[in-house]
Design a protein around this motif. Sequence first.
Motif, PDB file in Angstrom:
ATOM      1  N   ASP A 145       0.834  -1.205   0.000  1.00  0.00           N
ATOM      2  CA  ASP A 145       0.000   0.000   0.000  1.00  0.00           C
ATOM      3  C   ASP A 145       0.868   1.255   0.000  1.00  0.00           C
ATOM      4  O   ASP A 145       0.549   2.237  -0.678  1.00  0.00           O
ATOM      5  CB  ASP A 145      -0.946   0.007   1.205  1.00  0.00           C
ATOM      6  CG  ASP A 145      -2.052  -1.033   1.068  1.00  0.00           C
ATOM      7  OD1 ASP A 145      -2.376  -1.412  -0.076  1.00  0.00           O
ATOM      8  OD2 ASP A 145      -2.582  -1.464   2.110  1.00  0.00           O
ATOM      9  N   GLY A 146       1.958   1.225   0.743  1.00  0.00           N
ATOM     10  CA  GLY A 146       2.875   2.360   0.762  1.00  0.00           C
ATOM     11  C   GLY A 146       3.521   2.588  -0.593  1.00  0.00           C
ATOM     12  O   GLY A 146       3.654   3.731  -1.049  1.00  0.00           O
ATOM     13  N   LEU A 147       3.922   1.502  -1.253  1.00  0.00           N
ATOM     14  CA  LEU A 147       4.513   1.626  -2.593  1.00  0.00           C
ATOM     15  C   LEU A 147       3.478   2.152  -3.594  1.00  0.00           C
ATOM     16  O   LEU A 147       3.788   3.017  -4.426  1.00  0.00           O
ATOM     17  CB  LEU A 147       5.055   0.271  -3.062  1.00  0.00           C
ATOM     18  CG  LEU A 147       6.260  -0.271  -2.305  1.00  0.00           C
ATOM     19  CD1 LEU A 147       6.569  -1.695  -2.757  1.00  0.00           C
ATOM     20  CD2 LEU A 147       7.473   0.625  -2.488  1.00  0.00           C
ATOM     21  N   LYS A 148       2.278   1.642  -3.475  1.00  0.00           N
ATOM     22  CA  LYS A 148       1.208   2.069  -4.376  1.00  0.00           C
ATOM     23  C   LYS A 148       0.896   3.559  -4.187  1.00  0.00           C
ATOM     24  O   LYS A 148       0.745   4.306  -5.154  1.00  0.00           O
ATOM     25  CB  LYS A 148      -0.031   1.212  -4.096  1.00  0.00           C
ATOM     26  CG  LYS A 148      -1.065   1.241  -5.158  1.00  0.00           C
ATOM     27  CD  LYS A 148      -2.018   0.083  -4.908  1.00  0.00           C
ATOM     28  CE  LYS A 148      -3.439   0.513  -4.971  1.00  0.00           C
ATOM     29  NZ  LYS A 148      -4.382  -0.539  -4.664  1.00  0.00           N
ATOM     30  N   GLN A 149       0.844   3.983  -2.943  1.00  0.00           N
ATOM     31  CA  GLN A 149       0.569   5.392  -2.655  1.00  0.00           C
ATOM     32  C   GLN A 149       1.693   6.284  -3.192  1.00  0.00           C
ATOM     33  O   GLN A 149       1.437   7.331  -3.770  1.00  0.00           O
ATOM     34  CB  GLN A 149       0.397   5.616  -1.150  1.00  0.00           C
ATOM     35  CG  GLN A 149      -0.056   7.020  -0.800  1.00  0.00           C
ATOM     36  CD  GLN A 149      -1.420   7.345  -1.390  1.00  0.00           C
ATOM     37  OE1 GLN A 149      -2.364   6.576  -1.233  1.00  0.00           O
ATOM     38  NE2 GLN A 149      -1.522   8.454  -2.102  1.00  0.00           N
ATOM     39  N   PHE A 150       2.936   5.848  -3.012  1.00  0.00           N
ATOM     40  CA  PHE A 150       4.077   6.609  -3.526  1.00  0.00           C
ATOM     41  C   PHE A 150       3.976   6.743  -5.042  1.00  0.00           C
ATOM     42  O   PHE A 150       4.187   7.823  -5.593  1.00  0.00           O
ATOM     43  CB  PHE A 150       5.402   5.919  -3.147  1.00  0.00           C
ATOM     44  CG  PHE A 150       6.612   6.710  -3.531  1.00  0.00           C
ATOM     45  CD1 PHE A 150       7.210   7.569  -2.619  1.00  0.00           C
ATOM     46  CD2 PHE A 150       7.167   6.612  -4.800  1.00  0.00           C
ATOM     47  CE1 PHE A 150       8.327   8.319  -2.969  1.00  0.00           C
ATOM     48  CE2 PHE A 150       8.279   7.356  -5.167  1.00  0.00           C
ATOM     49  CZ  PHE A 150       8.862   8.204  -4.242  1.00  0.00           C
ATOM     50  N   GLU A 151       3.617   5.642  -5.729  1.00  0.00           N
ATOM     51  CA  GLU A 151       3.493   5.698  -7.184  1.00  0.00           C
ATOM     52  C   GLU A 151       2.375   6.652  -7.596  1.00  0.00           C
ATOM     53  O   GLU A 151       2.529   7.427  -8.547  1.00  0.00           O
ATOM     54  CB  GLU A 151       3.240   4.308  -7.759  1.00  0.00           C
ATOM     55  CG  GLU A 151       3.161   4.317  -9.277  1.00  0.00           C
ATOM     56  CD  GLU A 151       2.924   2.945  -9.870  1.00  0.00           C
ATOM     57  OE1 GLU A 151       3.272   2.775 -11.047  1.00  0.00           O
ATOM     58  OE2 GLU A 151       2.388   2.067  -9.175  1.00  0.00           O
ATOM     59  N   GLU A 152       1.250   6.615  -6.883  1.00  0.00           N
ATOM     60  CA  GLU A 152       0.144   7.518  -7.204  1.00  0.00           C
ATOM     61  C   GLU A 152       0.552   8.975  -7.017  1.00  0.00           C
ATOM     62  O   GLU A 152       0.199   9.843  -7.813  1.00  0.00           O
ATOM     63  CB  GLU A 152      -1.076   7.197  -6.337  1.00  0.00           C
ATOM     64  CG  GLU A 152      -1.779   5.924  -6.733  1.00  0.00           C
ATOM     65  CD  GLU A 152      -2.908   5.546  -5.775  1.00  0.00           C
ATOM     66  OE1 GLU A 152      -3.291   6.374  -4.908  1.00  0.00           O
ATOM     67  OE2 GLU A 152      -3.409   4.419  -5.900  1.00  0.00           O
ATOM     68  N   ASP A 153       1.304   9.250  -5.938  1.00  0.00           N
ATOM     69  CA  ASP A 153       1.705  10.619  -5.625  1.00  0.00           C
ATOM     70  C   ASP A 153       2.829  11.127  -6.534  1.00  0.00           C
ATOM     71  O   ASP A 153       2.815  12.280  -6.945  1.00  0.00           O
ATOM     72  CB  ASP A 153       2.167  10.737  -4.166  1.00  0.00           C
ATOM     73  CG  ASP A 153       1.047  10.479  -3.177  1.00  0.00           C
ATOM     74  OD1 ASP A 153      -0.144  10.498  -3.582  1.00  0.00           O
ATOM     75  OD2 ASP A 153       1.367  10.228  -1.991  1.00  0.00           O
ATOM     76  N   GLU A 154       3.802  10.266  -6.818  1.00  0.00           N
ATOM     77  CA  GLU A 154       5.027  10.710  -7.484  1.00  0.00           C
ATOM     78  C   GLU A 154       5.193  10.217  -8.923  1.00  0.00           C
ATOM     79  O   GLU A 154       5.985  10.787  -9.667  1.00  0.00           O
ATOM     80  CB  GLU A 154       6.264  10.274  -6.674  1.00  0.00           C
ATOM     81  CG  GLU A 154       6.255  10.731  -5.233  1.00  0.00           C
ATOM     82  CD  GLU A 154       6.361  12.241  -5.088  1.00  0.00           C
ATOM     83  OE1 GLU A 154       6.990  12.893  -5.952  1.00  0.00           O
ATOM     84  OE2 GLU A 154       5.812  12.778  -4.107  1.00  0.00           O
ATOM     85  N   GLY A 155       4.524   9.124  -9.272  1.00  0.00           N
ATOM     86  CA  GLY A 155       4.660   8.566 -10.615  1.00  0.00           C
ATOM     87  C   GLY A 155       5.528   7.310 -10.631  1.00  0.00           C
ATOM     88  O   GLY A 155       6.320   7.063  -9.726  1.00  0.00           O
ATOM     89  N   THR A 156       5.376   6.549 -11.693  1.00  0.00           N
ATOM     90  CA  THR A 156       6.047   5.261 -11.805  1.00  0.00           C
ATOM     91  C   THR A 156       7.557   5.408 -11.889  1.00  0.00           C
ATOM     92  O   THR A 156       8.300   4.671 -11.226  1.00  0.00           O
ATOM     93  CB  THR A 156       5.514   4.489 -13.031  1.00  0.00           C
ATOM     94  OG1 THR A 156       4.098   4.317 -12.882  1.00  0.00           O
ATOM     95  CG2 THR A 156       6.170   3.125 -13.150  1.00  0.00           C
ATOM     96  N   GLU A 157       8.034   6.325 -12.706  1.00  0.00           N
ATOM     97  CA  GLU A 157       9.498   6.481 -12.848  1.00  0.00           C
ATOM     98  C   GLU A 157      10.138   6.884 -11.520  1.00  0.00           C
ATOM     99  O   GLU A 157      11.222   6.398 -11.178  1.00  0.00           O
ATOM    100  CB  GLU A 157       9.833   7.492 -13.938  1.00  0.00           C
ATOM    101  CG  GLU A 157       9.572   6.989 -15.348  1.00  0.00           C
ATOM    102  CD  GLU A 157      10.267   5.676 -15.673  1.00  0.00           C
ATOM    103  OE1 GLU A 157      11.475   5.527 -15.367  1.00  0.00           O
ATOM    104  OE2 GLU A 157       9.600   4.773 -16.217  1.00  0.00           O
TER     105      GLU A 157
END
Length: 179
Positions: A78-90
């Motif tokens: 969930d933390g990784l998913k939230q980071f990706e949503e906030d900051e982007g995949t790259e």
Amino acid sequence: MDIQEKLNSFYEEIQKEDFLQMRGLGNEVPYFIFDYKPEDELLVRQRVKHMLKNLPLKVSEVNLLQTMISLFDDIGLDGLKQFEEDEGTEELFEAIRPTIEEEALVGVIGDVAKESQLVFITGIGSVYKLVRAHELLNQLHAQVTNTPIIIFYPGVYTGQGLKLFNEFETNGYYRAFEI
């Protein structure tokens, strides 16, 4: 040879004493690539599970995706998913790359290999943007030389290089044997 025949032949080969004793490798590292058509992925996964249960050997599996996820137990998916949503995949890839450097994966594989007669590495297709098979093998040979390691590879291994999903060329790698 179709995938069923190839898997059956593979199952027989890895149980042979010469294979397990690494005879005939000419002082090379005991790394093997089981390449297959990407569309056969589900069948290969199913047969790997069957082999893990039924081989009369101490065989261990290292699924690269599951292993990478376990490196982030502290923040969880969930933390990784939230980071990706906030900051982007790259940005996510850049943030996690130091944690999943091949050395971390090599350490896990090395630990597993110490307790096994044979190691299956699966999930390379699931982590292809973050981990390259040839880089993993290059780093692995400094740690694991006494246990046969087999990478299940959805693509082509020519003996000179790897082509993931039959599309993405990688840097040359020629130290593994095709099985």
